[in-house]
Design an enzyme around this catalytic site. Structure first.
Site, PDB file in Angstrom:
ATOM      1  N   CYS A  42       0.830  -1.212   0.000  1.00  8.30           N
ATOM      2  CA  CYS A  42       0.000   0.000   0.000  1.00  8.30           C
ATOM      3  C   CYS A  42       0.862   1.259   0.000  1.00  8.30           C
ATOM      4  CB  CYS A  42      -0.951  -0.023   1.188  1.00  8.30           C
ATOM      5  SG  CYS A  42      -0.171  -0.353   2.773  1.00  8.30           S
ATOM      6  N   TYR A  43       1.796   1.345   0.928  1.00  6.37           N
ATOM      7  CA  TYR A  43       2.671   2.524   0.963  1.00  6.37           C
ATOM      8  C   TYR A  43       3.471   2.664  -0.330  1.00  6.37           C
ATOM      9  CZ  TYR A  43       2.124   3.113   6.127  1.00  6.37           C
ATOM     10  OH  TYR A  43       1.665   3.332   7.399  1.00  6.37           O
TER      11      TYR A  43
END
Lengths: 339, 339, 339, 339
Positions: C158-159
């Protein structure tokens, strides 16, 4: 009064949410001195409470230590009062030994609240020990008189505290079963991680509808059956109870107001409010806020407390104040709250 | 069915919280086409809805425009249905002209809900216009039959929707006054900035105790007096109603369950739940979730809706589906929600 | 295109937060059909997903079942694509068998993202299996070309998704190490209960400063060292990355804007924004919102995604769309989100 | 020291968020006595502060009154110190008269912080009055020495307080421009209702990127250019600043740690932390928590304060303590906070 500063005390379960509030209140109290803070989370070689609660660094230099039964005689020599912020069954297991050692025990669990054995067993799933004092006062502070010779005091649960404070002044005006709709912040479920209290799962909902163990406790406290529906709300601290009760014929707002005034005008920790209280008004305080309206021959009461303070730690300290004949709100008038 | 795609419609009040949900639902609906989205927030020269709701960029390319009365004849030529998501008095002011121009009006305000004139005036502070249709159906969707000739439909309020859906199936089993404890998310107060809905001020509390204008609306919908206590909760969307009602003697859980089954087994937008519903279960949906328990000769009902969808925009679309003989849940089965 | 509807697929880890989003997206997708949803939370005899996620009742009638290795041949006959939303090590353990059985695997874990073995071992604490395809594409969707013959695709974290999408268009303009300050909603930590994600414990704070396993992943994706500081925020979904990068001398705002336009003007799931994006703008969507400002010879980029959608499930579906030559945003344009 | 109890003071802007915190701190302070609490929200005939802040009922019996300029001579006779928690321009307008009347003024607005006139005008849009003291100390408490003869002290802004406390000890180690990523709770925007601080609108986002008026203030305080990106977060109180700064070659963690120790080991209101601080650790306290890590030749600093206390009211009291030679943390060691 400098001599009363020397009332030494201990807290069991000091790292839980109610426990840490107790630690904070007692540490800052003018007439109690906190000598021991026991916690099963503590490492053997002593652990600063700030390592679990970093917000307390530089403010509350208390050391947590694990409890061992061989500490009992030392404890009994060094402290006079013990506060138990333990799981119900753990309280039931340890309280008799503490009492027998001569300590005064304020128990914040549900282990000693219900007088009826079968109701207790049904609610908690274990029988209470046999070797208990004959009289165990149920310490709803504004409605209890402690004279300083009691050995064990059962501190009420959070929901029963707010519900009973709201209802007891007007029970003689009510005709029938009060209905208590209560919403609690998540801290009421304790510090242990669980699915239903995970951040992403919390969302306003009822739970334990008509089956919660606080229902018989409220019923016992008000002396009448009650319908109780607890809810989990998406906030950390506080309980708001909205209570609906059919009134006896012809009861007026003035009669209701007078009943509350008579009960609480002299009580420093109950506020009678002109508006329905918001949770934020009581969070971090030891107050119970109450607002009551007569409508369609029913009474609608809104009452709010901080579940960890007036509903747990602060009420325990209020009872201890009473036990030792201190002013009831001594050490309880600052705004605050650790969790 | 391609021809039904051509039912053109317009939304007034398109930039409010209910309005933007309407715009989103209609824009994605298979059989309505959104021709106009009027908003007093729009600049004269047309404004993309995404400039007010940036979350809609690239998803909902709708242009907001201000309404002027000289647009009426054009509007009447180009659309068949109008949804009003306006303040109460603004709805009352504009609806007659729209109806007279031949448009079908679904009004989401409270302007046309209360049949009793004096109750209406007391609740809203203004009298309704005289030149209205004789029959204005109160559109509680699961309990209304629209045949497609009505000119003006009053879409119920959010609290009345959830309360009435929960109570109507069991009214014949109830003996006395039901008590409705309801907690609403802050979006129920609308998009306009106000002190009590500021981020730092919101905290669970009752308001309008026994004086809220939705109390007579619920009473009208269920055909009996009701005690209604709304609360503002610290969440954006959703309403949870917990309802307490004394039952007639001997009513069993099975009887209650059967009543709900009979009412809603065939309804796609009511879910009968084994557990008390959480707000999060309905947020972003057009569902009403209902759970009911018999206890101590009382009925305890927990019911939840999304206030902006089932309590406003989605119910309006559900009614329009019914008006045009589409499936009731058409265009309402996606999870979502703009605000 | 009705034939393409027949691409059957399966999800492993279907009851986790990313898993349930995958299930929802695939269930509603026009060209995939979800045949199996495996979950270790499922009881042996099949469990409706709505018993874990009651919000899905009546909307998503998917049955969870436990995975057993003897189901492999059946699975290989019946589905073509498998999405793994499993813990890292579980993905590493099961992927080779699935690939060998002829299935196309989209893996949402970190098991196959880092190309450097020692970086992988340091980040994840286990070595990857030996019998893997030579080429495992890193599926940052807007920067990857899948041709439909790949066996295993590593879906980015996600990051790294939001950071890399924000940085890749402008890497040639940056002189030095970009600094990524990112705040994630709590769902990023998964569904398993844990102390630090308990409701009462969550409070904005950095964690894993310069030690998070997504740092080497971002570095790999942008081809340069990076400084990465993740934070846990008090919200459920979404990531906001604010990125600071020194620019080469003389780079203008126009040059930066042009770089983003060139990269993303044709991409339906990246929105270039005039204002810094708020988390709420992307929650429930598959969009990445990007806003960039040149200031004092630095570039300040604000970028936001929904961590469970563009940062996990939606990106996986976007890659599968690409794999089968569907439009990239097919099935990803509805607002929504289950958790 | 009983005589020092007699330092009488007044608060202007007492009903705002910073103002009410000032009132609370001064009311409970052992050596200040609060004589007047002025507020433009007060009705002419005096208003208990608890009518605006019901949480203070029974705890803080302070009367709000409106300010009129003809009260000046009375004020000057009765109090020695004035705290201004007013809008910037209102502070600028009233401060000269108060100073001329012989009062010591602690100003919490931005009216007197920036020394450079043109930077001030650009930031605030008005010119400062001419008749000001030559020296107006910028009161970053740990870095200021007040000797008790100053007439006007500019209390730093919330963002500059946390940023400067974090950066000043290490400025000599930094090579280049520090980048400050800060997230503030919504109370930072004040008590006035506004669309962007409405409950339903708040969502983590950057604002005022590189244009915020606190950027020149931080630059002035640290003596170097800075890049500053403020964010609004979805919480009520607190600021978390995450700061990125390139280090001079070869600076070690030990050097950094030593710099912080030298600066703050003796400071009671700065806590040097082993872990990145969470907002909740400082909310309700006067502490600034700082954690710093050397990584890739950069320094990453996480620092947190309560914006209304250390970032406003508590710092003002800390400065007043210093002014009168009291212990710096006197009256600031309780946990609490009104809003």
């Amino acid at each position: 009064m400098e001599h009363v500063k020397s009332i030494p005390c201990a807290v069991f379960g000091a790292s839980g949410y109610s426990g840490v509030e107790l630690v904070s209140l007692l540490h800052n109290h003018p007439h109690f001195s906190l000598e021991y803070a026991f916690s099963s989370s503590a490492r053997e070689d002593a652990e600063p409470i700030a390592s679990l609660y970093p917000q307390l660094a530089g403010q509350l230099d208390v050391i947590l230590q694990p409890w061992h039964s061989d500490l009992l005689s030392q404890l009994a020599q060094q402290v006079r009062v013990v506060f138990l912020a333990l799981p119900h069954e753990a309280s039931a297991a340890i309280a008799p030994a503490l009492i027998n050692a001569g300590l005064v025990v304020f128990d914040l669990s549900g282990a000693f609240r219900l007088r009826d054995s079968s109701a207790h067993f049904q609610a908690y799933g274990f029988a209470r020990p046999d070797d208990l004092p004959t009289e165990i006062p149920y310490g709803l502070a504004e409605w209890t008189t402690l004279i300083g010779t009691e050995q064990l005091i059962a501190v009420p649960g959070c929901y029963p505290t707010v519900s009973s404070l709201a209802l007891k002044p007007v029970m003689s005006l009510i005709d029938g079963v009060p209905m208590v709709n209560a919403v609690s912040g998540v801290s009421g479920a304790g510090r242990k991680a669980a699915g239903h209290t995970s951040f992403c799962e919390v969302s306003l909902a009822a739970y334990g509808v008509a089956t919660h163990r606080h229902q018989p406790e409220i019923a016992q406290a008000i002396g009448r059956d009650v319908i109780f529906v607890p809810h989990l709300g998406n906030f950390k601290r506080g309980i708001l109870a909205t209570i609906y009760a059919p009134l006896k014929s012809g009861v007026s707002q003035a009669t209701v107001d007078k009943a509350y005034q008579q009960a609480y005008a002299a009580e420093p920790l109950v506020r009678l409010c002109q508006q329905p209280p918001a949770i934020k008004n009581v969070v971090g305080t030891a107050f119970c806020d109450i607002h009551a309206v007569v409508h369609q021959n029913h009474l609608i009461i809104c009452a709010a407390i901080d579940n960890l303070l007036k509903g747990a730690a602060a009420q325990a300290v209020q009872l201890a104040n009473q036990y030792f004949d201190f002013a009831p709100a001594l050490g309880l008038q600052q705004r605050g709250g650790v969790v």
